[in-house]
Write a protein that holds these residues in place. Structure first.
Motif, mmCIF file in Angstrom:
data_model
loop_
_atom_site.group_PDB
_atom_site.id
_atom_site.type_symbol
_atom_site.label_atom_id
_atom_site.label_comp_id
_atom_site.label_asym_id
_atom_site.label_seq_id
_atom_site.Cartn_x
_atom_site.Cartn_y
_atom_site.Cartn_z
ATOM 1 N N GLU A 61 17.691 53.974 46.170
ATOM 2 C CA GLU A 61 16.345 54.054 46.745
ATOM 3 C C GLU A 61 16.384 53.822 48.253
ATOM 4 O O GLU A 61 15.736 54.541 49.022
ATOM 5 C CB GLU A 61 15.436 53.032 46.077
ATOM 6 N N ASP B 167 15.352 56.547 51.129
ATOM 7 C CA ASP B 167 14.323 56.186 52.111
ATOM 8 C C ASP B 167 14.827 56.376 53.535
ATOM 9 O O ASP B 167 14.113 56.893 54.402
ATOM 10 C CB ASP B 167 13.874 54.737 51.905
ATOM 11 N N ASP C 47 13.372 58.940 56.219
ATOM 12 C CA ASP C 47 12.889 58.409 57.507
ATOM 13 C C ASP C 47 13.433 59.254 58.659
ATOM 14 O O ASP C 47 12.701 59.577 59.611
ATOM 15 C CB ASP C 47 13.309 56.951 57.686
#
Length: 211
Positions: free
Chosen positions: A75, A79, A83
């Motif tokens: 995860e 992320d 980003d």
């Protein structure tokens, strides 16, 4: 017939203090190191704790089992990847559409090239943990960012930027999986980037726009 109990994938708690955040960061980094050194089959919480310099009890304060730890690592990786992609899209708002797409391809491949071994290792974790929801969430973020960027193009308005973004990211994601997340060697030099950029720019150029 008995059914196997569902493995808990959520963490026990999230770090709220700076010291706890440092500990979790060390655990994450150790997990990646052990994963690359031994593979997911031989990875266990004892090896990770030893590499991180913490006790197994401390690790279990945050993650109840190996699966929840790997899920959290995956995860965090997704992320971070999203980003970077979102930042690239934000930085290219208001430009020409084909240049926007070139920037997105460059940004995505750069992250993957920087962490090619980790990408390959985590690709198998996705399958092992059936973490399709995490992947779907990341794909949704990518498509949303690309569509929002395309909606600001200075060389014409797209009739359906969301649909175009979906096709563009499918091309990028599929190509990356073929060359960076499997055992196939990438083409020499920057050919992957050049070919993928050509394909995506050609598609965007042909997509319906209103000048």
């Amino acid at each position: 017939m008995k059914t196997s109990p569902r493995v808990v994938l959520s963490p026990r708690k999230c770090p709220r203090q700076a010291r706890s955040a440092v500990t979790v960061d060390a655990i994450f980094e150790a997990t990646l190191q052990v994963l690359l050194a031994t593979g997911s089959t031989r990875l266990n919480t004892t090896k990770v704790a030893e590499r991180a310099g913490v006790s197994v009890g401390t690790l279990y304060q945050y993650f109840p089992n190996k699966q929840s730890l790997l899920f959290a690592v995956l995860e965090r990786y997704l992320d971070r990847l999203m980003d970077r992609l979102e930042a690239a899209c934000e930085a290219r708002r208001g430009g020409a559409a084909e240049d926007m797409i070139e920037g997105v391809v460059q940004a995505y491949l750069q992250v993957k090239a920087e962490e090619a071994a980790i990408s390959r290792a985590l690709y198998y974790i996705v399958i092992e943990l059936d973490a399709r929801e995490l992947v779907d969430k990341a794909i949704w973020r990518a498509e949303r960012a690309i569509a929002a960027m395309l909606s600001t193009a200075n060389d014409g308005q797209f009739s359906d930027p969301q649909a175009i973004a979906r096709v563009v990211f499918a091309a990028i994601h599929g190509t990356v999986r073929m060359f960076y997340e499997r055992d196939l060697p990438p083409m020499a030099g920057g050919d992957v980037e050049r070919q993928l950029t050509m394909m995506c720019r050609s598609y965007v150029a042909a997509a319906g726009r209103t000048p």
